[in-house]
Design an enzyme around this catalytic site. Structure first.
Site, PDB file in Angstrom:
ATOM      1  N   SER A 167      97.910  80.594  61.658  1.00  0.00           N
ATOM      2  CA  SER A 167      97.990  80.533  60.226  1.00  0.00           C
ATOM      3  C   SER A 167      97.061  79.440  59.583  1.00  0.00           C
ATOM      4  O   SER A 167      95.743  79.490  59.744  1.00  0.00           O
ATOM      5  CB  SER A 167      99.490  79.679  59.974  1.00  0.00           C
ATOM      6  OG  SER A 167     100.107  80.030  58.761  1.00  0.00           O
ATOM      7  N   ASP A 262     104.462  89.888  56.895  1.00  0.00           N
ATOM      8  CA  ASP A 262     103.621  88.605  56.452  1.00  0.00           C
ATOM      9  C   ASP A 262     102.825  88.519  55.204  1.00  0.00           C
ATOM     10  O   ASP A 262     102.087  89.416  54.939  1.00  0.00           O
ATOM     11  CB  ASP A 262     102.686  88.227  57.692  1.00  0.00           C
ATOM     12  CG  ASP A 262     102.043  87.065  57.419  1.00  0.00           C
ATOM     13  OD1 ASP A 262     102.270  86.328  56.587  1.00  0.00           O
ATOM     14  OD2 ASP A 262     101.197  86.447  58.627  1.00  0.00           O
ATOM     15  N   HIS A 292     105.542  86.244  59.798  1.00  0.00           N
ATOM     16  CA  HIS A 292     104.823  84.986  60.191  1.00  0.00           C
ATOM     17  C   HIS A 292     105.549  84.273  60.871  1.00  0.00           C
ATOM     18  O   HIS A 292     106.817  83.912  60.680  1.00  0.00           O
ATOM     19  CB  HIS A 292     104.385  84.421  58.656  1.00  0.00           C
ATOM     20  CG  HIS A 292     103.399  83.312  58.741  1.00  0.00           C
ATOM     21  ND1 HIS A 292     102.111  83.887  58.653  1.00  0.00           N
ATOM     22  CD2 HIS A 292     103.380  81.992  58.900  1.00  0.00           C
ATOM     23  CE1 HIS A 292     101.377  82.683  58.825  1.00  0.00           C
ATOM     24  NE2 HIS A 292     102.147  81.681  58.732  1.00  0.00           N
TER      25      HIS A 292
END
Length: 319
Positions: A167, A262, A292
Site C-alpha cells: 500500500s 480494492d 485491500h
C-alpha cells in the site's frame, strides 16, 4: 489519468465468504478517520494481530540508525536455523503513511523472513500528520542506503538486496528504489497493492470499491491529506503519483500484486502497465476476490495468504 477497460483476468470475483462476513460486522464500527489518531493507530494494530494466522518464528532484534529526522528505528528478522550470509529484504509497512508501524506488520515480516529464507529489515519511518511529505521517503531512502552499506554486519549479503512494501509502503518502496538507482543495484522490488496516484485523479475501482470494502475513499482522503498537508502542488509530484514518474525504467525486476475489491486496484494495474512499457521485468499477480489489506487477514482470507506466499517464492527465486 484514463483507465482502459481491463482484461477480465484483472477484474473482480465474488468476495471471499469470511471476508464478506467481516465487512458486514465492520460496517457497524465508527469510520477510522473519525477516531482520534492514537485510537485509529491502536485499532489497526489490534485488527492486524487478531485476524491473521499464527506467523512463523524468527530471530528478532531492534536497533536504531541516524536518520534524516533523528533516530530511525529498524527491526531485523533472521530465519530460525539459518547460516551464512542471507539475501536481504528492506520492508516498508503500509497504513496510509499515518497508522502503520512495526507492530502492524510484524506477522508479515516474520512470514516473508521464514518463507523466503532471507533477512528482513523493517523500517519505522516517520508518519503523518506529525511528519508530512517528504519525511517518509527520506527515511525510506536513508534506511535502504544504510542497509546496503551495513548488510554484512547484520548477517546479510550486500550483493543480494531487495525492497518491498504494501500500500503506502509499496509507494515508498518504489520511490526509494528510484532514488538510489543506479548506485545501489537492487535484485528485486515487491509491491503489494501499491498507491500510485492522488485520490483526486479517481478511477473506476474507486467508484466500485470506495465504500464498504475496508479501505474506503474517505479514509484515503484522510490519509493523503495528512501526508501532503493538503498541498495541491504535491498531488502530481512523481514521488506521490508514481504514474507520473519519468524514472520507472530505473526500477529493478518487480513483482506487483493487486486486489479485485480494492479502490487502488486500477492505479496498481496502471502502474504494472507503465512498468512493462518502461522495460522493467515484471511479475504480475491479481487476486480478484480480495480486499485491500488482505495480507493482514490470513485467518479469513486465503487470497492474503497466497499473496504473501507468492511474494516469498518470487523473492527466493529472484534475490
Amino acid at each position: 489519468m484514463s483507465f482502459p477497460r481491463e482484461n477480465t483476468a484483472f477484474g473482480t470475483a465474488p468476495l471471499e465468504p469470511a471476508i464478506g462476513g467481516f465487512l458486514v460486522q465492520a460496517a457497524g464500527q465508527p469510520p477510522l478517520e473519525s477516531l482520534p489518531l492514537d485510537v485509529a493507530r491502536q485499532s489497526y494494530r489490534e485488527l492486524a494481530g487478531a485476524l491473521g494466522l499464527q506467523p512463523p518464528q524468527a530471530l528478532v532484534r531492534d536497533l536504531a540508525i541516524a536518520g534524516p529526522g533523528g533516530a530511525l528505528p529498524l527491526r531485523c528478522y533472521t530465519p530460525m536455523g539459518s547460516t551464512g550470509p542471507l539475501p536481504v529484504l528492506v520492508f516498508l509497512h503500509g497504513g496510509g503513511w499515518v497508522i502503520g508501524d512495526l507492530e502492524t506488520h510484524d506477522a508479515v515480516c516474520r512470514t516473508l523472513c521464514q518463507e523466503a529464507g532471507l533477512l528482513v529489515v523493517a523500517v519505522d519511518y516517520r508518519r503523518a500528520p506529525e511528519h508530512c511529505f517528504p519525511a517518509a521517503p527520506d527515511d525510506a531512502e536513508a534506511a535502504l542506503r544504510w542497509v546496503a552499506a551495513h548488510a554484512a554486519e547484520l548477517g546479510g549479503d550486500p550483493a543480494r538486496l531487495a525492497l518491498a512494501g504494501d500500500s503506502a509502503g509499496a509507494q515508498l518502496a518504489a520511490v526509494a528504489a528510484q532514488r538510489v538507482a543506479p548506485g545501489i543495484p537492487l535484485r528485486g522490488l515487491g509491491l503489494i497493492y501499491p498507491a500510485a496516484q492522488h485520490y483526486s485523479e479517481g478511477s473506476p475501482s474507486y467508484a466500485e470499491n470506495g465504500e464498504g470494502k475496508f479501505l474506503t475513499s474517505s479514509v484515503m482522503r484522510w490519509f493523503m491529506d495528512a501526508y501532503l498537508g493538503k498541498d495541491a502542488a504535491l498531488y502530481q509530484h512523481p514521488e506521490v503519483a508514481l504514474l507520473r514518474s519519468q524514472r520507472l525504467n530505473t526500477l529493478p525486476p518487480t513483482w506487483i500484486a493487486t486486489a479485485g475489491h480494492d479502490p487502488l486496484r486500477d492505479e496498481g494495474l496502471a502502474l504494472a502497465r507503465a512498468l512493462a512499457a518502461a522495460g522493467v521485468p515484471l511479475t504480475q499477480v491479481h487476486e480478484a476476490s480480495a480486499i485491500h489489506a488482505c495480507i493482514h487477514f490470513t485467518a479469513l482470507s486465503p487470497a492474503g495468504g497466497r499473496l504473501l506466499a507468492g511474494l516469498a517464492s518470487w523473492l527466493r527465486e529472484t534475490v
